[in-house]
Every structure is written in structure tokens, then in C-alpha cells.
Write a protein that holds these residues in place. Sequence first.
Motif, short mmCIF file in Angstrom:
data_model
loop_
_atom_site.label_atom_id
_atom_site.label_comp_id
_atom_site.label_asym_id
_atom_site.label_seq_id
_atom_site.Cartn_x
_atom_site.Cartn_y
_atom_site.Cartn_z
N THR A 257 30.46 53.98 27.64
CA THR A 257 29.82 53.07 29.00
C THR A 257 28.80 52.17 28.50
O THR A 257 27.94 52.49 27.94
N VAL A 258 28.90 50.74 28.74
CA VAL A 258 27.93 49.86 28.68
C VAL A 258 27.30 49.44 29.87
O VAL A 258 27.94 49.03 30.76
N LEU A 259 25.84 49.86 29.79
CA LEU A 259 25.11 49.56 31.04
C LEU A 259 24.16 48.22 31.16
O LEU A 259 23.54 48.10 30.02
N SER A 260 24.56 47.22 31.71
CA SER A 260 23.92 46.14 31.69
C SER A 260 24.09 45.14 32.88
O SER A 260 25.02 45.27 33.66
N GLY A 261 23.14 44.13 33.26
CA GLY A 261 23.24 43.55 34.35
C GLY A 261 23.84 42.16 34.16
O GLY A 261 24.17 41.12 34.99
N ASP A 262 24.49 41.98 32.72
CA ASP A 262 25.06 40.76 32.16
C ASP A 262 26.57 40.66 32.37
O ASP A 262 27.01 41.44 31.43
N ARG A 263 27.12 39.84 33.11
CA ARG A 263 28.69 39.89 33.14
C ARG A 263 29.46 39.49 31.76
O ARG A 263 30.35 39.71 31.80
N ASP A 264 28.34 38.82 30.91
CA ASP A 264 29.02 38.61 29.65
C ASP A 264 29.72 39.73 28.69
O ASP A 264 30.69 39.46 28.23
N LEU A 265 29.08 40.69 29.03
CA LEU A 265 29.62 42.07 28.63
C LEU A 265 31.16 42.51 29.05
O LEU A 265 31.50 43.33 28.24
N LEU A 266 31.53 41.94 29.89
CA LEU A 266 32.74 42.32 30.75
C LEU A 266 34.03 42.11 29.57
O LEU A 266 35.03 42.60 29.69
N GLN A 267 33.66 41.06 28.72
CA GLN A 267 34.80 40.71 27.67
C GLN A 267 34.92 42.01 26.46
O GLN A 267 35.84 41.89 25.98
N LEU A 268 34.16 43.02 26.91
CA LEU A 268 34.07 44.17 26.04
C LEU A 268 35.15 45.35 26.30
O LEU A 268 35.46 46.22 25.76
N CYS A 269 35.37 44.99 27.60
CA CYS A 269 36.17 46.12 28.55
C CYS A 269 37.35 46.36 27.90
O CYS A 269 38.33 45.45 27.23
N ASP A 270 37.88 47.66 27.57
CA ASP A 270 39.11 48.02 27.10
C ASP A 270 39.45 49.50 27.51
O ASP A 270 38.67 50.07 28.34
N GLU A 271 40.50 50.12 27.05
CA GLU A 271 40.99 51.39 27.61
C GLU A 271 39.90 52.53 27.54
O GLU A 271 39.55 53.35 28.46
N HIS A 272 38.93 52.31 26.47
CA HIS A 272 37.86 53.44 26.39
C HIS A 272 36.44 52.92 26.35
O HIS A 272 35.58 53.54 26.12
N ILE A 273 36.40 51.47 26.93
CA ILE A 273 34.91 50.92 27.07
C ILE A 273 35.03 50.64 28.52
O ILE A 273 35.69 49.54 29.07
N LYS A 274 34.08 51.15 29.29
CA LYS A 274 33.63 50.58 30.75
C LYS A 274 32.30 49.87 30.67
O LYS A 274 31.38 50.53 30.01
N VAL A 275 32.51 48.84 31.57
CA VAL A 275 31.01 48.10 31.47
C VAL A 275 30.50 48.44 33.09
O VAL A 275 31.41 48.16 34.10
N SER A 276 29.54 48.89 33.14
CA SER A 276 28.82 48.92 34.41
C SER A 276 27.49 48.14 34.51
O SER A 276 26.59 48.09 33.99
#
Length: 307
Positions: free
Chosen positions: A129-148
Motif C-alpha cells: 500500500t502506497v500512502l500519499s496525497g499525490d495522484r501521480d502515484l496512481l500510475q503505480l497501481c497493479d494487482e499487488h500495489i494499492k495507492v491510498s
Amino acid sequence: MKKLLLIDGHSILSRAFFGIPRLSTGDGRPTNAVYGFMNIVLKAIDDEKADSLAVAFDLDRKKLKRTQMYPEYKGTRKPMPEELHMQIPYAQELLKRMNVPIITLEGYEADDILGTLAKKNAAQGMEVTVLSGDRDLLQLCDEHIKVSIPKTTKGHTEVFNYYPEDVVNEYHVTPLEFIDLKALQGDTSDNIPGLPGVGEKTARDIIEKFHSIENAYEHASEVKPPRAQKALLESFDLAVLSKKLATIDINVPLDEEITLGDTSLIYTGEALNYLRELELKTLAARFSKKIDTVGGAIGTAGNNAAG
């Protein structure tokens, strides 16, 4: 599967600072950002049932590889409020006393560090889980990576979670296409130029149809409206530059010896003492209760900074 929580330090501190009313110690030191930051972090640890964690922070913007590529990168940002700037070392000292590694690397942003750690550990079988207020990190999302992404208003924080399907549902593009979306529409916050005259809706329509700026350029005669077609043909170099600036580096040369923090060892006597020094009574009471209940973590927190 083991669960890893990765935290964007400056981003979450900033969110907390602007979302939490002013707090200060008796001698005038501001503490609202530290208070809000720690509440968000502890809640995320509990909600995610994280086994390990790490926090990444930004360094000097002037030394970033992106700034070398484009000197105006993030050049329009207002200076950080002094009361927020003062609290960064407080938050970092508290994290160190909690045995939480603070990771930085000159030339790279926290986004790049988080992206590298997320992809590496997900590939090794962890749920991240990646915790950030930055929408840029949405590019990291995959089956095993959640952006919060937490949003704090009037002291209340709500967290929005994103897997790939959530990105598609909200933005109509895949996580990787999110980079191309930003390449076209630009980003005023980061001062990424994008294409002149191309806004969010037009950019989304183009990427939905062509999936990348390169494919859109190859089929420029099919791009609508005409002004967007003209901008693509005349300023494609700006879109290419913007895509490079918007792309998170997931191959940052991090120290192989970095050790992730163990969430079972964060409630230390040193952290409790520091919370009392900062006069954060609610958090201090929480730490004290945890230490009394489970015995806490004994010993001095080591220097976990890398970079």
C-alpha cells in the motif's frame, strides 16, 4: 502474504498541516502537522494490517534530475509555510524513535523511491500500500500495489483506495495511461507544461481512444477537436517532455541494505518520551497504553536513514 506500507512523508505531512487546526507546545513550537501525520500513519498501519513500513522524503528540488531536464519543474510552487517546515525534523525524529526507516536519495523525489520500493517488494511477493496525497502515484497501481489517498478537512480524514480498476472507473484510463493523460493536460502543481490548449476532458478523450501520446501522434489526422490535433502536431515535443517529467522512476539506485521497519516495534519508550516533549498528549497516551499492553519495543532506535 506479508503487507508493506510505504508513506510519502512530505505529502502526508502537508495534508495534515492544512487539515488540522493549529497546535503548539507551551514554548510555541507548532505540532499540528506531526499530530495529523502520525494519526494518519497509525490508522493506515491498523487498517492495512501492515507488517512493515518505510517513509520516503523529498530533498532539494534544485538537484532533481527532473529539474535538470526542465528547470521550471515545480517552479511555480509557493514556498512551504514556515510552521510546516519547522515540523519536518520533528516528524522525522519521531519516526526514527519508532524504528521506522526514512529513505531519501539526492536527485530523486519521494515518488521515485516509493515506486521503486513498491515494484521491487511486490515482485518479491508482498502486498503493498502506497500512502500519499499525490495522484501521480496512481500510475503505480497493479494487482499487488494499492495507492491510498487521504483527504483531510476540518480535522476529519477520509482515505480513497485505488487498484487499477478504480483508476479506470474514475479517470477512464489505466494506471500507465494516467502518465499520458498528464503528458497532454499538463499539471499546474508540478508546472508540467502539457499541450497548449488541451484540458482534462480533451486529454482523456484522446488517451481513451489512442492509449498513448505516441499512438495519438501517429494517428494525428484522427485526433479531435482540430485545436488538439494542431497542438499535437506543432508541440509534440512538449508532450514527450511532459511524459518524461510525469513518469515515476521505478529503478532508483537505492541502497541494497535498506531494512524495512517492523510495525510490531514502533511503540517505543523513546517515541513516547518525544511525544511528551512535543506535548501531544493523545498520541502519548496511545503509545503508553500500547507499551503497557504488549511491552513495547525496548532499546534505542537506530539511524535508519538511507541515501
